[in-house]
Design an enzyme around this catalytic site. Structure first.
Site, PDB file in Angstrom:
ATOM      1  N   GLU A 102      33.524  48.165  42.004  1.00 51.60           N
ATOM      2  CA  GLU A 102      33.236  47.265  40.889  1.00 51.60           C
ATOM      3  C   GLU A 102      32.243  47.932  39.935  1.00 51.60           C
ATOM      4  OE1 GLU A 102      35.438  44.924  40.087  1.00 51.60           O
ATOM      5  OE2 GLU A 102      35.122  43.994  42.040  1.00 51.60           O
TER       6      GLU A 102
ATOM      7  N   LEU B 225      40.225  37.278  37.622  1.00 51.63           N
ATOM      8  CA  LEU B 225      41.518  37.823  38.046  1.00 51.63           C
ATOM      9  C   LEU B 225      42.255  38.463  36.870  1.00 51.63           C
ATOM     10  CD1 LEU B 225      42.704  34.880  40.365  1.00 51.63           C
ATOM     11  CD2 LEU B 225      41.587  37.007  41.019  1.00 51.63           C
TER      12      LEU B 225
ATOM     13  N   ASP C  61      41.529  46.854  34.909  1.00 52.66           N
ATOM     14  CA  ASP C  61      42.345  45.644  34.870  1.00 52.66           C
ATOM     15  C   ASP C  61      43.704  45.912  34.234  1.00 52.66           C
ATOM     16  OD1 ASP C  61      39.940  44.715  35.725  1.00 52.66           O
ATOM     17  OD2 ASP C  61      39.490  43.532  33.938  1.00 52.66           O
TER      18      ASP C  61
ATOM     19  N   TYR D 287      27.552  42.383  30.640  1.00 56.30           N
ATOM     20  CA  TYR D 287      28.502  43.464  30.957  1.00 56.30           C
ATOM     21  C   TYR D 287      28.248  44.664  30.052  1.00 56.30           C
ATOM     22  CZ  TYR D 287      32.946  45.780  31.924  1.00 56.30           C
ATOM     23  OH  TYR D 287      33.896  46.698  32.301  1.00 56.30           O
TER      24      TYR D 287
END
Ligand code: GLA
Length: 381
Positions: free
Chosen positions: A32, A123, A170, A220
């Site tokens: 991650e 997700l 992603d 982020y």
């Protein structure tokens, strides 16, 4: 069901049979916040995602319907810029802008889409949507883009039109996923090794906190900047290129926070490699320990977890039938990923639901997902 609904709405609005695309969301076993450090990640596409119906338009405008939001939006291909409001429209505009940016001509189209990935669950509903749009237009208008070119367009849309300076994980996982497999992706070369996911008597279980804290996007980007700062002090392209003893050389030049973040990234990259070894050896215990260590780093060093995620992870620790648990995705909410014995799924799901409700006064959601193929056309009859 969603697929049929999307087809039905398209057909009833336009009297046309659409071209149908499915674009999946993703989970991530481990790795991650390593992707934008040119490091390693271990994601897989899942059987939840976006169903998108495409067709040509005979007007001068593009027309898009988002079924889940019951919203509709029209735009002119000659005037594309991000909308000031946050919303799904910018993903579409960003992708179309990106396709034109690589010199391809887009002509007016119609798009109806819906999905079964809850937003904010970590997700990657956004990557699924971006990939659905770029893949659908590539097919519909015969643009000749490769899958790799498409994911770079999707990623750029997120940077330029959404304002999140995300890595490539992603979009890659959503586009290149394979049924029953996970992808150990090298984010520098953008090449992956595939691993069959057979966890013996264990399975993957996702638990959604159903929260997304609002600081997520700015936090982020700040993390990414901190990593880039440390890499530049170390005179390397990315943190992927250094180890912990290299980091010591700049320890006095960075803040304690930056030091901890960089340590986390360096260690997490190691853990991904070790997870590949554990997966090959079918060593679920070792994999589980790496997953717990990843959460520990995300919680205390990289500091992107939150109370709800930590609570769900802590709840698993006394459970002998759970090998590992951690927060997944960008953080500050969304899902945990758990490696749990198949026979204990029901019991633990009830336990987690009850404890979570008692603690936070709201529900968590439990998802059992299958690993799926990446973005693809669906037969439409
Ligand atoms: C988000 C980003 C990814 C990645 C993860 C954290 O999902 O879109 O690029 O950085 O967070 O691993």
């Amino acid at each position: 069901m969603i697929e049929q609904q999307v087809v039905r709405v398209f057909d009833s609005k336009y009297g046309q049979k659409p071209m149908m695309v499915f674009s999946p969301g993703r989970l991530n076993i481990i790795g991650e916040h390593t992707d934008y450090n040119d490091g390693f990640v271990f994601p897989a596409a899942i059987d939840k995602g976006i169903y998108a119906a495409f067709g040509p338009s005979n007007t001068n405008f593009c027309e898009v319907h988002a079924l889940d939001m019951e919203e509709r939006f029209e735009f002119d291909l000659k005037q594309i810029s991000p909308l000031p409001k946050e919303g799904w429209e910018n993903y579409i505009l960003g992708v179309v802008h990106g396709i034109m940016g690589v010199g391809k001509k887009v002509t007016p189209f119609r798009l109806v889409f819906g999905g079964d990935i809850p937003g904010g669950a970590g997700l990657s509903s956004s990557a699924a949507l971006e990939n659905a749009v770029v893949f659908g237009l590539n097919e519909l208008q015969d643009l000749g883009l490769s899958r790799k070119e498409m994911i770079l367009i999707s990623q750029k849309a997120e940077h330029d039109f959404v304002g999140v300076n995300c890595g490539i994980m992603d979009q890659f996982a959503s586009m290149f996923g394979q049924k029953n497999k996970a992808l150990l992706l090298d984010c520098r070369s953008i090449t992956a090794m595939t691993f069959p996911v057979d966890l013996n008597e264990y399975q993957i279980l996702l638990i959604n906190t159903n929260v997304k804290h609002s600081l997520a996007d700015s936090a982020y980007n700040k993390r990414r900047e901190a990593c880039e700062k440390v890499a530049s002090l170390l005179k390397v392209k990315a943190l992927r290129d250094v180890n912990l003893s290299d980091l010591e050389k700049v320890a006095l030049l960075v803040s304690e926070e930056e030091y901890q973040m960089a340590s986390y990234v360096i260690q997490e990259n190691e853990r991904v490699q070790q997870a590949g070894v554990a997966m090959n050896a079918n060593d679920i215990d070792a994999l589980g320990k790496l997953i717990y260590a990843s959460h520990h780093g995300l919680q205390f060093q990289y500091r992107v977890s939150c109370e709800e995620l930590d609570f769900l992870v802590d709840l698993t620790k006394p459970e002998t039938d759970i090998a590992g648990s951690r927060m997944m995705g960008g953080g500050f909410g969304g899902c945990t990923i758990n490696i749990i014995k198949k026979t204990s799924v029901q019991k633990f799901a009830v336990k987690a639901a009850t404890a979570y409700r008692k603690k936070f006064g709201r529900d968590c959601s439990v998802y059992e997902v299958a690993l799926s193929d990446g973005t693809h056309l669906l037969a439409c009859d």
